[in-house]
Design a protein around this motif. Sequence first.
Motif, PDB file in Angstrom:
ATOM      1  N   THR A   1       0.827  -1.209   0.000  1.00 23.36           N
ATOM      2  CA  THR A   1       0.000   0.000   0.000  1.00 23.36           C
ATOM      3  C   THR A   1       0.856   1.251   0.000  1.00 23.36           C
ATOM      4  N   VAL A   2       1.896   1.243   0.842  1.00 23.01           N
ATOM      5  CA  VAL A   2       2.779   2.413   0.931  1.00 23.01           C
ATOM      6  C   VAL A   2       3.500   2.638  -0.396  1.00 23.01           C
ATOM      7  N   ILE A   3       3.949   1.560  -1.019  1.00 26.43           N
ATOM      8  CA  ILE A   3       4.648   1.689  -2.303  1.00 26.43           C
ATOM      9  C   ILE A   3       3.698   2.184  -3.384  1.00 26.43           C
ATOM     10  N   ASP A   4       2.477   1.660  -3.414  1.00 26.19           N
ATOM     11  CA  ASP A   4       1.500   2.084  -4.425  1.00 26.19           C
ATOM     12  C   ASP A   4       1.195   3.575  -4.319  1.00 26.19           C
ATOM     13  N   LEU A   5       1.142   4.094  -3.089  1.00 25.82           N
ATOM     14  CA  LEU A   5       0.817   5.508  -2.893  1.00 25.82           C
ATOM     15  C   LEU A   5       2.037   6.411  -2.978  1.00 25.82           C
ATOM     16  N   GLY A   6       3.241   5.826  -3.093  1.00 23.56           N
ATOM     17  CA  GLY A   6       4.452   6.645  -3.200  1.00 23.56           C
ATOM     18  C   GLY A   6       4.845   7.326  -1.907  1.00 23.56           C
ATOM     19  N   ILE A   7       4.588   6.661  -0.787  1.00 22.66           N
ATOM     20  CA  ILE A   7       4.941   7.220   0.530  1.00 22.66           C
ATOM     21  C   ILE A   7       6.213   6.537   1.012  1.00 22.66           C
ATOM     22  N   HIS A   8       7.198   7.321   1.454  1.00 24.77           N
ATOM     23  CA  HIS A   8       8.503   6.777   1.840  1.00 24.77           C
ATOM     24  C   HIS A   8       8.810   7.108   3.304  1.00 24.77           C
ATOM     25  N   GLY A   9       9.673   6.274   3.900  1.00 26.92           N
ATOM     26  CA  GLY A   9      10.163   6.538   5.253  1.00 26.92           C
ATOM     27  C   GLY A   9       9.168   6.286   6.355  1.00 26.92           C
ATOM     28  N   LEU A  10       8.165   5.449   6.113  1.00 32.04           N
ATOM     29  CA  LEU A  10       7.172   5.157   7.146  1.00 32.04           C
ATOM     30  C   LEU A  10       7.725   4.126   8.129  1.00 32.04           C
ATOM     31  N   HIS A  11       7.476   4.339   9.421  1.00 32.54           N
ATOM     32  CA  HIS A  11       7.972   3.437  10.458  1.00 32.54           C
ATOM     33  C   HIS A  11       7.347   2.042  10.288  1.00 32.54           C
ATOM     34  N   PRO A  12       8.120   0.954  10.549  1.00 35.17           N
ATOM     35  CA  PRO A  12       7.568  -0.407  10.386  1.00 35.17           C
ATOM     36  C   PRO A  12       6.285  -0.654  11.167  1.00 35.17           C
ATOM     37  N   GLU A  13       6.159  -0.065  12.365  1.00 33.22           N
ATOM     38  CA  GLU A  13       4.935  -0.265  13.144  1.00 33.22           C
ATOM     39  C   GLU A  13       3.736   0.398  12.460  1.00 33.22           C
ATOM     40  N   LEU A  14       3.963   1.560  11.853  1.00 32.42           N
ATOM     41  CA  LEU A  14       2.880   2.209  11.126  1.00 32.42           C
ATOM     42  C   LEU A  14       2.517   1.427   9.869  1.00 32.42           C
ATOM     43  N   ILE A  15       3.525   0.828   9.215  1.00 35.47           N
ATOM     44  CA  ILE A  15       3.249  -0.018   8.047  1.00 35.47           C
ATOM     45  C   ILE A  15       2.394  -1.216   8.458  1.00 35.47           C
ATOM     46  N   LYS A  16       2.705  -1.789   9.620  1.00 37.42           N
ATOM     47  CA  LYS A  16       1.917  -2.919  10.116  1.00 37.42           C
ATOM     48  C   LYS A  16       0.481  -2.478  10.434  1.00 37.42           C
ATOM     49  N   ALA A  17       0.326  -1.282  11.007  1.00 38.93           N
ATOM     50  CA  ALA A  17      -1.026  -0.777  11.292  1.00 38.93           C
ATOM     51  C   ALA A  17      -1.812  -0.555  10.007  1.00 38.93           C
ATOM     52  N   VAL A  18      -1.135  -0.066   8.963  1.00 39.75           N
ATOM     53  CA  VAL A  18      -1.804   0.110   7.667  1.00 39.75           C
ATOM     54  C   VAL A  18      -2.261  -1.241   7.126  1.00 39.75           C
ATOM     55  N   GLY A  19      -1.421  -2.276   7.260  1.00 42.66           N
ATOM     56  CA  GLY A  19      -1.813  -3.607   6.807  1.00 42.66           C
ATOM     57  C   GLY A  19      -2.994  -4.164   7.574  1.00 42.66           C
ATOM     58  N   ARG A  20      -3.056  -3.897   8.886  1.00 42.46           N
ATOM     59  CA  ARG A  20      -4.174  -4.399   9.697  1.00 42.46           C
ATOM     60  C   ARG A  20      -5.496  -3.764   9.295  1.00 42.46           C
ATOM     61  N   MET A  21      -5.448  -2.589   8.676  1.00 43.71           N
ATOM     62  CA  MET A  21      -6.689  -1.930   8.283  1.00 43.71           C
ATOM     63  C   MET A  21      -7.447  -2.709   7.209  1.00 43.71           C
ATOM     64  N   LYS A  22      -6.769  -3.597   6.494  1.00 40.07           N
ATOM     65  CA  LYS A  22      -7.476  -4.398   5.493  1.00 40.07           C
ATOM     66  C   LYS A  22      -8.544  -5.268   6.135  1.00 40.07           C
ATOM     67  N   TYR A  23      -8.309  -5.670   7.382  1.00 40.19           N
ATOM     68  CA  TYR A  23      -9.235  -6.564   8.066  1.00 40.19           C
ATOM     69  C   TYR A  23     -10.134  -5.832   9.043  1.00 40.19           C
ATOM     70  N   ARG A  24     -10.320  -4.530   8.843  1.00 42.54           N
ATOM     71  CA  ARG A  24     -11.241  -3.744   9.664  1.00 42.54           C
ATOM     72  C   ARG A  24     -12.226  -3.030   8.742  1.00 42.54           C
ATOM     73  N   SER A  25     -13.404  -2.756   9.248  1.00 41.14           N
ATOM     74  CA  SER A  25     -14.401  -2.033   8.467  1.00 41.14           C
ATOM     75  C   SER A  25     -15.066  -1.005   9.368  1.00 41.14           C
ATOM     76  N   SER A  26     -15.568   0.061   8.747  1.00 39.14           N
ATOM     77  CA  SER A  26     -16.277   1.115   9.460  1.00 39.14           C
ATOM     78  C   SER A  26     -17.592   1.376   8.732  1.00 39.14           C
ATOM     79  N   TYR A  27     -18.718   1.058   9.389  1.00 40.54           N
ATOM     80  CA  TYR A  27     -20.039   1.144   8.768  1.00 40.54           C
ATOM     81  C   TYR A  27     -20.089   0.345   7.468  1.00 40.54           C
ATOM     82  N   GLY A  28     -19.432  -0.807   7.479  1.00 38.04           N
ATOM     83  CA  GLY A  28     -19.432  -1.662   6.302  1.00 38.04           C
ATOM     84  C   GLY A  28     -18.412  -1.276   5.256  1.00 38.04           C
ATOM     85  N   GLN A  29     -17.682  -0.177   5.442  1.00 39.16           N
ATOM     86  CA  GLN A  29     -16.680   0.272   4.469  1.00 39.16           C
ATOM     87  C   GLN A  29     -15.313  -0.247   4.903  1.00 39.16           C
TER      88      GLN A  29
END
Length: 523
Positions: A307-335
């Motif tokens: 996701t980070v590579i697709d959006l062209g975002i660099h220098g993100l902390h590994p823990e934040l990268i892991k949090a971004v990955g966990r968002m795939k398995y979360r939903s908000s109001y069905g989204q």
Amino acid sequence: MDNTTTIILTAIVGLVIGFVIAKLLEKGKVSKTVFNAKREADNILKNAKSEGENIKKDKIFQAKEKFLELKGEHEKVIVNKDKKMAEAEKRTRDKESQTSSELAKSKNLNQQLESKLKDVEYKAEFYEKKQSEVEKLHKNQVQQLEVISGLSADDAKTQLIESLKDTAKSDAMAYVQSTLEEAKLTAQQEARKIVINTIQRIGTEEAVENCVSVFNLESDDVKGRIIGREGRNIRALESATGVEIIVDDTPDAIILSCFDSVRREVARLSLHKLVTDGRIHPARIEEVVKKTEKQIEAEIVEIGKRTVIDLGIHGLHPELIKAVGRMKYRSSYGQNLLQHSREVAKLCGVMAAEMGLNAKIAKRAGLLHDIGKVPNTEAEVETPHAILGMQWAEKFGEKPDVCNAIGAHHDEIEMKTLISPIVQVCDAISGARPGARRQVMDSYIQRLKDLEEIAFAFNGVQKAYAIQAGRELRVIVESEKVSDDKAAELSFEISQKIQTDMTYPGQVKVTVIRETRAVNVAK
């Protein structure tokens, strides 16, 4: 005999003479050697004396130079000390002269102040006398006006204040309305252009996430093996994954029910491995579930990196990268949360570029704005997700602009940069568009009722209708009780009341309708 004696004597005499001659020669050599030695000694002494004299002269010369150098330094020190003493004396004299001049000035000022105080006291007495005279005249005039008008001063003042208050209120509302109309004319076109261009350039998907997953089977015979003897396999699987497994009459399918999509995915993959392998028993179930959890963790990291590579975002902390990955398995109001965050990041990047701001920082803030919705511990659940996300961003070294945008996108904290309102607007665009989220019908209906009740709380409201899924509130007022100016004021007050008392995505348009009807019957 005589010849022999003569020869012997001659020989002896010759030996004696030779010895004497040898001694004399030896003595001559010795004397010559001694003479040479004396001469060399004299030369050595002479050379030593001359070298000693030269050394002595050099030392004396060096001593003189050293003396002159020390003397010069000493004189410099003395000159500097004399100079400093002279400067100190000069400063002292200047201070003394300045002090004396200041004393003289202060004396003059004191004299001037005393004279001015006397003048002021005299003028104050004069003004007090004039003030008392003016007050007497004012009282007389007020008494005369009260007699003429038949009203007391307090009653007249009250009426004047009320009339001024109504006039000022209507003028203020007219000014506010004209200012708002002018702002809309100047800003609406450009804002509409930016928002429409941003929305058009972003491809979106509709919400399809839910709380159940269906695991398809090749045949119903597998259901018995999954259930196990007396249900031990299904109990072990539910205990290991935390997912409720529903085995009913649905042909060739098992339903996995859990609000946590990560656990549902772990259960689905574990079931797939167990059914494919054929060995289904409690020990094997625990082993497969542990391996699947590790696989999901690795997949989460991979999703975050991709996701980070697709959006062209660099220098993100590994823990934040892991949090971004966990968002795939979360939903908000069905989204889906990851899809929503990617969408907001793209919207923020486009909108920031249109406004001439840093698109990379805006895209970064848009991606990370909802990371607080994937907490690691139960204690973090109690913290609002915007504040939690801001704390994580600060902890892992994100810039203050990004942290403020994350924390302020639901107005928990004050917005300090232009990136913050962009993230808030893009979050509303992504969440409020048709098909983005699913809401519970009860909460949706309740929100519409609350909108109408807010309108009915104001005087003069005859009817109120919440239309366009709560995006617009139309209020019909009684023409006898509400004037045209009052209608504009009422629209503004209702919008402010909705803004302060309700929470809603997007905007709510308030339209106040005042209609006058004259009806007659021709007979």
